[in-house]
Design a protein around this motif. Sequence first.
Motif, PDB file in Angstrom:
ATOM      1  N   HIS A 238       0.842  -1.205   0.000  1.00  0.00           N
ATOM      2  CA  HIS A 238       0.000   0.000   0.000  1.00  0.00           C
ATOM      3  C   HIS A 238       0.878   1.257   0.000  1.00  0.00           C
ATOM      4  N   ILE A 239       1.930   1.231   0.815  1.00  0.00           N
ATOM      5  CA  ILE A 239       2.820   2.387   0.911  1.00  0.00           C
ATOM      6  C   ILE A 239       3.588   2.567  -0.398  1.00  0.00           C
ATOM      7  N   TRP A 240       3.983   1.458  -1.021  1.00  0.00           N
ATOM      8  CA  TRP A 240       4.658   1.549  -2.312  1.00  0.00           C
ATOM      9  C   TRP A 240       3.743   2.175  -3.362  1.00  0.00           C
ATOM     10  N   LEU A 241       2.491   1.743  -3.366  1.00  0.00           N
ATOM     11  CA  LEU A 241       1.529   2.282  -4.329  1.00  0.00           C
ATOM     12  C   LEU A 241       1.317   3.770  -4.103  1.00  0.00           C
ATOM     13  N   PHE A 242       1.176   4.155  -2.842  1.00  0.00           N
ATOM     14  CA  PHE A 242       1.005   5.567  -2.507  1.00  0.00           C
ATOM     15  C   PHE A 242       2.231   6.369  -2.940  1.00  0.00           C
ATOM     16  N   ALA A 243       3.427   5.847  -2.666  1.00  0.00           N
ATOM     17  CA  ALA A 243       4.662   6.553  -3.026  1.00  0.00           C
ATOM     18  C   ALA A 243       4.760   6.749  -4.531  1.00  0.00           C
ATOM     19  N   LEU A 244       4.373   5.746  -5.295  1.00  0.00           N
ATOM     20  CA  LEU A 244       4.415   5.834  -6.755  1.00  0.00           C
ATOM     21  C   LEU A 244       3.445   6.897  -7.272  1.00  0.00           C
ATOM     22  N   ALA A 245       2.225   6.905  -6.726  1.00  0.00           N
ATOM     23  CA  ALA A 245       1.221   7.899  -7.141  1.00  0.00           C
ATOM     24  C   ALA A 245       1.648   9.305  -6.728  1.00  0.00           C
ATOM     25  N   LEU A 246       2.190   9.427  -5.523  1.00  0.00           N
ATOM     26  CA  LEU A 246       2.658  10.722  -5.026  1.00  0.00           C
ATOM     27  C   LEU A 246       3.758  11.277  -5.926  1.00  0.00           C
ATOM     28  N   GLY A 247       4.695  10.415  -6.318  1.00  0.00           N
ATOM     29  CA  GLY A 247       5.772  10.855  -7.194  1.00  0.00           C
ATOM     30  C   GLY A 247       5.281  11.283  -8.556  1.00  0.00           C
ATOM     31  N   THR A 248       4.250  10.606  -9.057  1.00  0.00           N
ATOM     32  CA  THR A 248       3.694  10.956 -10.372  1.00  0.00           C
ATOM     33  C   THR A 248       3.124  12.374 -10.356  1.00  0.00           C
TER      34      THR A 248
END
Length: 422
Positions: free
Chosen positions: A110-120
């Motif tokens: 979940h944190i990885w997914l959030f980090a990826l979306a945040l970076g985008t």
Amino acid sequence: MKTLRRTFQSLSVRNFRLFVFGQLLSVTCTWMMVIAQDWLVLELSGNSGTALGTVTAMQFTPVLLLTLYGGRLADRYDKRRILILANLTLGVLALALGLWVVLGTVQLWHIWLFALALGTVNSVEAPTRISFVSEMVGSELLPNASAMSAAYFNVARVVGPAVAGLLIARLDVGPVVLINALSYLATVVSVVLMRPAELHRPTARPRKARVVDGLRYIGRRPDLVLPMALVGVLGLVGFNFQLTLPLLAKTEFHTDSTAFGLLSSSLAAGSLLAAFATTARRGRPTALVVAGSALAFGALEAVTGLAPTLPVACLLLALTGFAMMYFAQASNHRIQLGSDPQYRGRVMALYTLIFQGSTPLGAVLTGWLSEHWGVRWVLYGGGLISLTAAATALVTGPRFTRPATPEDSPEPSARPVNSPAS
């Protein structure tokens, strides 16, 4: 009194004043969430440096892939509208992560997914925000406004981690993330309340604003190459404190989240002093200033790796933070003040790409080295490599100081639209 007025001169501009107040609240809460997120990752992974590095890499990988396109959008479209949409999206993302944590169902992916979306989203928001500063205040006040931006950022970085350490200990991670989700509204409101007529916008935007044109423009500007190169090296090996500080707190000093917040705040306190020191700058810094401040940063980071106790580490981190921010401001000002306004979004996108895009590689390398060699070796190595790069720049610097010429800007320079005083 006169010195004080000069220090805060850019805050006399209403639009920028609104922006700073909104950003101060939002960025403070963002730093709270950074501390909460990193602490949560360490808890879920059993203090794994690799896991922490992976999350950081996921957050900054989109910067590598999309930031140049984000700069193209900033040059082509209304920066104000882009900032509103970006911050609303960031708020929704933080809300989703906060709910996952509060409900007790959060997992590492979940944190990885959030980090990826945040970076985008940040790959578009960051170059837009940086280049929007010149539209709010104009070229004359740009150095002061840039320094004030660094000042509010570091006030937030002092207050945010310290508050986060206390709130995590009392309320846990979830509420801290939810507070950050609400804070994005502060930026949205501040941008909505701005007066568009008072913005220093280009008289015309390029119809295509191609990325390749921006790269060609920079390629014709050797005076921009040196700070870009130094930013790349220091960003890769030196600016990895998001990983090294929690590992230093947990694995070397064996402390809790409060001490982690203290280490982060010490670094930020030094950065804040440097930001205020650069408010007096009225012109474009020289290549010598850029390389000299990089040299000081490398030496101080290497010495920080030797810190025997937590108080000594805090003191050395404050000095390191000062040198880090002084270098960051000097390179930022040299690049921005030397760029044509029509290319500024794309130029600052490349600056952001180099500054933040090197983080995924640095994060993975830092995580691996910290697990196999220890976090102190990460600080030694990063400092020594930064020191070497800066020394090389001091030797080769005179080749990269050629000023801009009319041939460097094939498109006509955009002039700010005259606007009434705020």
